[in-house]
Design a protein around this motif. Structure first.
Motif, PDB file in Angstrom:
ATOM      1  N   GLU A  48       0.839  -1.155  -0.005  1.00 26.45           N
ATOM      2  CA  GLU A  48       0.003  -0.018   0.044  1.00 26.45           C
ATOM      3  C   GLU A  48       0.839   1.237   0.078  1.00 26.45           C
ATOM      4  O   GLU A  48       0.576   2.223  -0.851  1.00 26.45           O
ATOM      5  CB  GLU A  48      -0.955   0.072   1.173  1.00 26.45           C
ATOM      6  CG  GLU A  48      -2.086  -1.017   1.284  1.00 26.45           C
ATOM      7  CD  GLU A  48      -3.152  -0.524  -0.204  1.00 26.45           C
ATOM      8  OE1 GLU A  48      -3.224   0.878  -0.339  1.00 26.45           O
ATOM      9  OE2 GLU A  48      -3.634  -1.213  -0.999  1.00 26.45           O
ATOM     10  N   LEU A  49       1.897   1.255   0.889  1.00 25.90           N
ATOM     11  CA  LEU A  49       2.983   2.402   0.878  1.00 25.90           C
ATOM     12  C   LEU A  49       3.372   2.602  -0.630  1.00 25.90           C
ATOM     13  O   LEU A  49       3.686   3.640  -1.027  1.00 25.90           O
ATOM     14  CB  LEU A  49       4.039   2.200   1.990  1.00 25.90           C
ATOM     15  CG  LEU A  49       3.476   2.524   3.319  1.00 25.90           C
ATOM     16  CD1 LEU A  49       4.558   2.161   4.116  1.00 25.90           C
ATOM     17  CD2 LEU A  49       3.078   4.116   3.343  1.00 25.90           C
ATOM     18  N   GLY A  50       3.731   1.631  -0.935  1.00 26.43           N
ATOM     19  CA  GLY A  50       4.289   1.635  -2.304  1.00 26.43           C
ATOM     20  C   GLY A  50       3.487   2.271  -3.556  1.00 26.43           C
ATOM     21  O   GLY A  50       4.106   2.980  -4.276  1.00 26.43           O
ATOM     22  N   LYS A  51       2.235   1.875  -3.633  1.00 27.69           N
ATOM     23  CA  LYS A  51       1.385   2.489  -4.398  1.00 27.69           C
ATOM     24  C   LYS A  51       1.172   3.862  -3.948  1.00 27.69           C
ATOM     25  O   LYS A  51       0.927   4.700  -4.965  1.00 27.69           O
ATOM     26  CB  LYS A  51      -0.081   1.452  -4.392  1.00 27.69           C
ATOM     27  CG  LYS A  51       0.077   0.473  -5.069  1.00 27.69           C
ATOM     28  CD  LYS A  51      -1.250  -0.316  -5.021  1.00 27.69           C
ATOM     29  CE  LYS A  51      -1.574  -0.973  -3.830  1.00 27.69           C
ATOM     30  NZ  LYS A  51      -2.668  -2.013  -3.717  1.00 27.69           N
ATOM     31  N   LEU A  66       7.280  -2.481  -2.839  1.00 29.72           N
ATOM     32  CA  LEU A  66       6.590  -3.385  -3.441  1.00 29.72           C
ATOM     33  C   LEU A  66       7.432  -4.470  -3.802  1.00 29.72           C
ATOM     34  O   LEU A  66       6.799  -5.493  -3.896  1.00 29.72           O
ATOM     35  CB  LEU A  66       6.119  -2.809  -4.672  1.00 29.72           C
ATOM     36  CG  LEU A  66       4.703  -1.878  -4.886  1.00 29.72           C
ATOM     37  CD1 LEU A  66       5.054  -1.006  -5.970  1.00 29.72           C
ATOM     38  CD2 LEU A  66       3.445  -2.454  -4.754  1.00 29.72           C
ATOM     39  N   ALA A  67       8.724  -4.378  -3.428  1.00 31.41           N
ATOM     40  CA  ALA A  67       9.631  -5.603  -3.714  1.00 31.41           C
ATOM     41  C   ALA A  67       9.254  -6.849  -2.691  1.00 31.41           C
ATOM     42  O   ALA A  67       9.490  -7.893  -3.145  1.00 31.41           O
ATOM     43  CB  ALA A  67      10.972  -4.880  -3.689  1.00 31.41           C
ATOM     44  N   SER A  68       8.573  -6.586  -1.633  1.00 30.09           N
ATOM     45  CA  SER A  68       8.383  -7.735  -0.705  1.00 30.09           C
ATOM     46  C   SER A  68       7.200  -8.433  -1.264  1.00 30.09           C
ATOM     47  O   SER A  68       7.146  -9.658  -0.456  1.00 30.09           O
ATOM     48  CB  SER A  68       8.134  -7.249   0.475  1.00 30.09           C
ATOM     49  OG  SER A  68       7.019  -6.519   0.663  1.00 30.09           O
ATOM     50  N   SER A  94      -5.589  -5.535  -4.633  1.00 29.84           N
ATOM     51  CA  SER A  94      -5.498  -3.993  -5.007  1.00 29.84           C
ATOM     52  C   SER A  94      -4.550  -3.937  -5.937  1.00 29.84           C
ATOM     53  O   SER A  94      -4.201  -2.771  -6.016  1.00 29.84           O
ATOM     54  CB  SER A  94      -5.053  -3.493  -3.660  1.00 29.84           C
ATOM     55  OG  SER A  94      -5.987  -3.802  -2.572  1.00 29.84           O
ATOM     56  N   GLY A  95      -4.250  -5.056  -6.752  1.00 28.09           N
ATOM     57  CA  GLY A  95      -3.292  -4.479  -7.958  1.00 28.09           C
ATOM     58  C   GLY A  95      -1.887  -4.454  -7.429  1.00 28.09           C
ATOM     59  O   GLY A  95      -1.192  -3.565  -8.459  1.00 28.09           O
ATOM     60  N   ASN A  96      -1.215  -5.112  -6.520  1.00 31.88           N
ATOM     61  CA  ASN A  96      -0.156  -4.866  -6.134  1.00 31.88           C
ATOM     62  C   ASN A  96       0.809  -5.465  -7.330  1.00 31.88           C
ATOM     63  O   ASN A  96       2.025  -4.587  -7.262  1.00 31.88           O
ATOM     64  CB  ASN A  96       0.208  -5.545  -4.801  1.00 31.88           C
ATOM     65  CG  ASN A  96      -0.456  -5.053  -3.571  1.00 31.88           C
ATOM     66  OD1 ASN A  96      -0.834  -4.134  -3.818  1.00 31.88           O
ATOM     67  ND2 ASN A  96      -0.938  -6.144  -2.827  1.00 31.88           N
ATOM     68  N   LEU A  97       0.778  -6.551  -7.825  1.00 32.00           N
ATOM     69  CA  LEU A  97       1.549  -7.004  -8.895  1.00 32.00           C
ATOM     70  C   LEU A  97       1.745  -5.851 -10.075  1.00 32.00           C
ATOM     71  O   LEU A  97       2.789  -5.594 -10.696  1.00 32.00           O
ATOM     72  CB  LEU A  97       1.119  -8.301  -9.439  1.00 32.00           C
ATOM     73  CG  LEU A  97       1.530  -9.285  -8.392  1.00 32.00           C
ATOM     74  CD1 LEU A  97       1.115 -10.875  -9.074  1.00 32.00           C
ATOM     75  CD2 LEU A  97       3.132  -9.643  -8.067  1.00 32.00           C
ATOM     76  N   GLU A  98       0.787  -5.551 -10.522  1.00 34.83           N
ATOM     77  CA  GLU A  98       0.433  -4.580 -11.632  1.00 34.83           C
ATOM     78  C   GLU A  98       1.277  -3.365 -10.889  1.00 34.83           C
ATOM     79  O   GLU A  98       2.223  -2.670 -11.887  1.00 34.83           O
ATOM     80  CB  GLU A  98      -0.966  -3.935 -11.647  1.00 34.83           C
ATOM     81  CG  GLU A  98      -0.809  -3.071 -13.227  1.00 34.83           C
ATOM     82  CD  GLU A  98      -2.363  -2.867 -13.629  1.00 34.83           C
ATOM     83  OE1 GLU A  98      -3.294  -3.555 -12.925  1.00 34.83           O
ATOM     84  OE2 GLU A  98      -2.458  -2.356 -14.858  1.00 34.83           O
ATOM     85  N   ALA A  99       1.098  -2.899  -9.789  1.00 34.30           N
ATOM     86  CA  ALA A  99       1.850  -1.479  -9.473  1.00 34.30           C
ATOM     87  C   ALA A  99       3.279  -1.967  -9.346  1.00 34.30           C
ATOM     88  O   ALA A  99       4.219  -0.756  -9.846  1.00 34.30           O
ATOM     89  CB  ALA A  99       1.498  -1.146  -8.203  1.00 34.30           C
ATOM     90  N   ALA A 100       3.703  -3.136  -9.061  1.00 39.56           N
ATOM     91  CA  ALA A 100       5.049  -3.491  -9.043  1.00 39.56           C
ATOM     92  C   ALA A 100       5.909  -3.283 -10.319  1.00 39.56           C
ATOM     93  O   ALA A 100       6.915  -2.857 -10.372  1.00 39.56           O
ATOM     94  CB  ALA A 100       5.439  -4.603  -8.288  1.00 39.56           C
TER      95      ALA A 100
END
Length: 658
Positions: A48-51, A66-68, A94-100
C-alpha cells in the motif's frame, strides 16, 4: 489485520494523507513483532505504501516497498504444493503486482530486478507438479509419503488463508475477533507441520524446494539453461498494461506494451473466433473430435458469404503487439519457449501472423501462403519460468532402458461407431452428462453410450510403427481399460499415448475434475468405473519424455480468452512424471489428428536431434501445404495441438536403472 484492511478501504479514496498515516502507523505496529510472525500483513501494508509513492511519482521508492510482495507467494503461501495461480493471486486484491511492474518500468529497473515478480505472476501448480514428479521418481517410498503429507498440509493451510482473508475483508469492526485469531492459530499449526516435514526431508538428503532470491543469480539461472538458438519469452497481462520479457543466451530485457487487457481480449477473441468453425456450443463443450465433413461444410458456406474464415488482420495486429518490439532480439532463434499469462493462454501462438498478407485470402488454400509464426519458430509453451530448469534437470534422470511406446485407445463403447465425432453431436445414443455420475462413481451405462473412435486405433498403430514399437504395446477395445492403465508399469515407457474421449470438469454433474474415458466394466468399482480422473492420474508413476493426450481439448478449460493455460489433465500428468505433453486447444478434426501426431513422430524418427517442438512444426507445415484438401491450410485444421513442457532435443540420460 481487520483494522488495516478496513482503514484502507474507508480512507483511501477520500483522504490520501490520512490514508498514508494509517498505513504507516499500522506498519510500525506490525513491525513490533518479527517479519516471520506476520509476513502477509507486513507485505500488504508495504505494498500500500508503494502504491502511495507511485501515485506521487516516486517510482523508485514505490518499487522498494512493493519488492516484498513476491514473498507472499513464495514464502507465506508456501512454494511447492500451493494453490494454482488464480487462487493465490486472489490475495492481490489491490493490484499490487501491476503496481510493482509499473514502478519497475518507470524507475528503469532491469530484468534482473523484475525476475521475482515474473516468477510470481506465472507461478502455478504445474510447476509444483513437475518438481513433485521429480521427487516422486527419485525419492524413496518414505520420502514420497512425506511429500504426500506435506502437500496435504499445504492445501489445508491455503484453504485456511483464503477463509482468513475473506473473513478479514468482510469484517466491519475495527477490532480483531476470536474467529480470526483461531484461524491464525490453525495456519500456524499447519506451518509448523510443514517445517517439520521439510527438516525430515533435508535430513534424508532430499532438500525442500525453496526459491532462489538472488536477482542476478535468477537471471543467470534462466540464461544458462537455454540453448544457443533458444529464447524464452513471457507476457504478463494486467488490466492497464501488458509487459513482455525475453531471455536468450546472449541478451535479456523487457518492454512495456501500451495495450489494455480489454483491447487484448477483443483481439484474441477475433483471432480465435473462426477456430471454432463447425462446432455447436455442445460440441465445443464436449471436447471430442469432429468429422471431416463437419468442418468442410461450414468453411465452404462462410467462403460463399465472403465471411472471414480467419481474421489475419487481427492476428497480425496481435503479433505486432506481442513481438513487434523484440523481433531483433529473436533473430537467429529457432526454438521459441513461451510463458503466457491471462487471456494469452487461450490461443496457440502458432496462428499469429508475422506479416500483413499482401493479397486478400479468398480461398482456404490461400492460407498456405500466410506468414504464420510457426513458419519461423518451433514453439513450446511453459506453465511458468521455474518449470524450464525443473524439466531439464528432471530429464537427466530418465532411464535408458525404457521401452519406446505404450498406447491406449478406441475403448469398447456402444454409442455407435463414429469417426471422432463429438459426443455432443452424436446422431444416436445421446449422453446426458448431467446424469453420467451416480454418487462418486460413473454410471457405466452412460459411459457405454459414448461412441466408438476407430480412427484412434489407426493413429496409435502408426505412432507405434514410427517409434519401432510392436503391436503388443497398444491396448484397444476391451483391453483399453482404466484398471489396465493403473496396473501397468508406465514408467517403463518413453512415450505414453491416450487416444480417447476426454471429459472436462464442470460439464458433468458429480465430477469436479476432468477425466479420460476407457472401456467401462460391467459394474463400477472404486478402482474401475471407466473414467480415469485427474486425481487418479496423479497416483500413476511415469518416466515419460512425452505424453500424448490426443483425446480432447486438453490445453484450456474452455475456448474463452480467460481460459486457463492447462487443464487438470495436463497438470495431473506432469505430477505423475511427464516431461512434455501434446495437448489440443479445441476439438480436433479427425483426419488432422492422425496426420499431425503421426507426422511428428515420423519426423522425429528420421532426425531425433530436432526435438519434439520442431517435429510438431514440421508435421504442421506438411499438413498445411498438402493440396489434397484445400481446408488443410486453415489453422482450424493444422494448429490445434501444442507442446507443453520440454520441446527441445533430449538431454544426456542417466545410464543406471533405478
Amino acid at each position: 489485520m481487520a483494522i488495516i484492511l478496513n482503514c484502507l478501504a474507508k480512507l483511501k479514496l477520500d483522504f490520501k494523507v490520512l490514508h498514508e498515516t494509517c498505513v504507516t502507523k499500522n506498519l510500525d505496529w506490525l513491525r513490533g513483532g518479527t517479519r516471520d510472525e506476520r509476513p502477509f500483513e507486513i507485505a500488504v501494508v508495504e505494498a500500500e505504501l508503494g502504491k502511495i509513492w507511485l501515485e506521487r511519482g516516486n517510482a523508485k521508492k514505490a518499487f522498494s516497498y512493493l519488492a516484498s510482495w513476491p514473498n507472499i507467494i513464495f514464502g507465506y503461501l508456501g512454494y511447492a504444493g500451493s494453490a494454482r495461480t488464480r487462487d493465490t493471486l486472489q490475495f492481490d486484491t489491490s493490484g499490487n503486482l501491476e503496481a510493482a511492474f509499473r514502478s519497475a518500468w518507470e524507475s528503469n529497473k532491469s530484468l534482473s530486478d523484475l525476475i521475482p515478480f515474473i516468477k510470481t505472476s506465472s507461478f502455478n501448480t504445474v510447476t509444483d507438479a513437475i518438481l513433485q514428479a521429480q521427487l516422486w521418481l527419485d525419492g524413496t517410498e518414505k520420502q514420497r509419503a512425506l511429500q504426500r503429507e506435506k502437500a496435504k498440509y499445504q492445501r489445508l493451510a491455503t484453504d485456511l488463508r483464503k477463509k482468513w482473508l475473506r473473513m478479514a475483508t468482510e469484517n466491519k469492526a475495527f477490532v480483531r475477533n476470536d474467529n480470526l485469531q483461531r484461524l491464525e492459530e490453525k495456519i500456524s499449526e499447519m506451518q509448523k507441520k510443514i517445517r517439520k516435514i521439510d527438516r525430515l526431508l533435508t535430513n534424508q538428503n532430499q532438500a525442500p524446494n525453496k526459491p532462489v532470491t538472488s536477482k542476478k543469480h535468477l537471471l543467470k539461472q534462466f540464461r544458462d539453461v537455454l540453448g544457443d538458438r533458444e529464447a524464452m519469452v513471457g507476457h504478463v497481462s494486467f488490466e492497464n498494461g501488458l509487459y513482455v520479457w525475453y531471455v536468450t543466451r546472449r541478451t535479456a530485457g523487457w518492454r512495456r506494451l501500451d495495450v489494455k487487457a480489454e483491447a487484448l481480449r477483443k483481439l484474441i477473441g477475433e483471432a480465435r473466433k473462426s477456430l471454432n468453425i463447425g462446432l455447436s456450443s455442445k460440441s465445443n463443450n464436449s471436447r471430442g473430435y469432429i468429422e471431416n465433413s463437419e468442418l468442410d461444410a461450414p468453411i465452404r458456406a462462410r467462403m460463399e458469404r465472403n465471411d472471414k474464415i480467419f481474421d489475419t488482420h487481427a492476428s497480425n495486429t496481435l503479433y505486432n503487439i506481442l513481438f513487434g518490439q523484440i523481433e531483433k532480439e529473436l533473430i537467429g532463434i529457432k526454438h521459441l519457449i513461451v510463458v503466457p499469462s491471462g487471456p494469452l493462454q487461450s490461443i496457440p501462438f502458432s496462428v499469429l501472423v508475422t506479416k500483413k498478407p499482401e493479397h486478400s485470402v479468398r480461398t482456404p488454400a490461400d492460407y498456405a501462403n500466410v506468414d504464420w509464426l510457426i513458419k519461423k519458430f518451433a514453439i513450446t509453451v511453459l506453465p511458468s519460468v521455474s518449470s524450464l530448469r525443473a524439466l531439464r534437470e528432471f530429464g537427466k534422470s530418465a532411464r535408458d532402458d525404457r521401452q519406446p511406446f505404450i498406447g491406449f485407445g478406441d475403448p469398447a463403447l456402444r454409442g455407435g461407431s463414429r469417426r471422432r465425432r463429438s459426443p455432443g453431436q452424436m446422431a444416436s445414443s445421446p449422453v446426458d452428462f448431467a446424469t453420467l455420475f451416480r454418487g462418486r462413481r460413473a454410471d457405466v451405462k452412460k459411459v457405454n453410450a459414448l461412441p466408438r473412435l476407430p480412427d484412434t486405433a489407426i493413429e496409435l498403430e502408426r505412432i507405434a510403427q514410427s517409434l519401432g514399437a510392436t503391436s503388443n504395446s497398444i491396448f484397444l477395445g476391451a483391453n483399453s481399460t482404466e484398471s489396465k492403465v493403473k496396473t501397468t508399469r508406465l514408467d517403463k515407457y518413453k512415450v505414453v499415448a491416450f487416444a480417447t474421449h476426454g471429459l472436462v470438469a464442470g460439464e458433468i454433474t458429480g465430477l469436479a475434475e476432468p477425466a479420460l474415458v476407457f472401456t467401462p466394466p460391467k459394474t463400477a468399482t472404486k478402482e474401475d468405473d471407466g473414467l480415469l480422473t485427474a486425481s487418479e492420474i496423479t497416483t500413476l508413476k511415469l518416466d515419460a519424455d512425452w505424453v500424448i493426450l490426443s483425446a480432447c481439448n486438453t490445453a484450456a478449460s474452455d475456448g474463452s480468452p480467460n481460459a486457463e493455460a492447462l487443464s487438470g489433465l495436463a497438470r495431473a500428468f506432469f505430477y505423475a512424471g511427464a516431461r512434455s505433453l501434446l495437448v489440443s486447444h479445441w476439438p480436433v478434426e479427425s483426419r488432422a489428428a492422425v496426420r499431425l501426431t503421426t507426422g511428428a513422430f515420423e519426423a522425429l524418427a528420421k532426425d531425433p536431434a530436432i526435438g519434439r517442438a520442431e517435429a510438431l512444426r514440421r508435421s504442421m507445415l506438411a499438413l498445411m501445404r498438402d493440396p489434397s484438401n484445400p481446408n488443410n491450410s486453415h489453422p482450424r485444421v493444422w494448429a490445434p495441438f501444442m507442446i507443453i513442457g520440454e520441446g527441445a532435443p533430449d538431454r544426456p540420460r542417466a545410464t543406471t536403472a533405478k
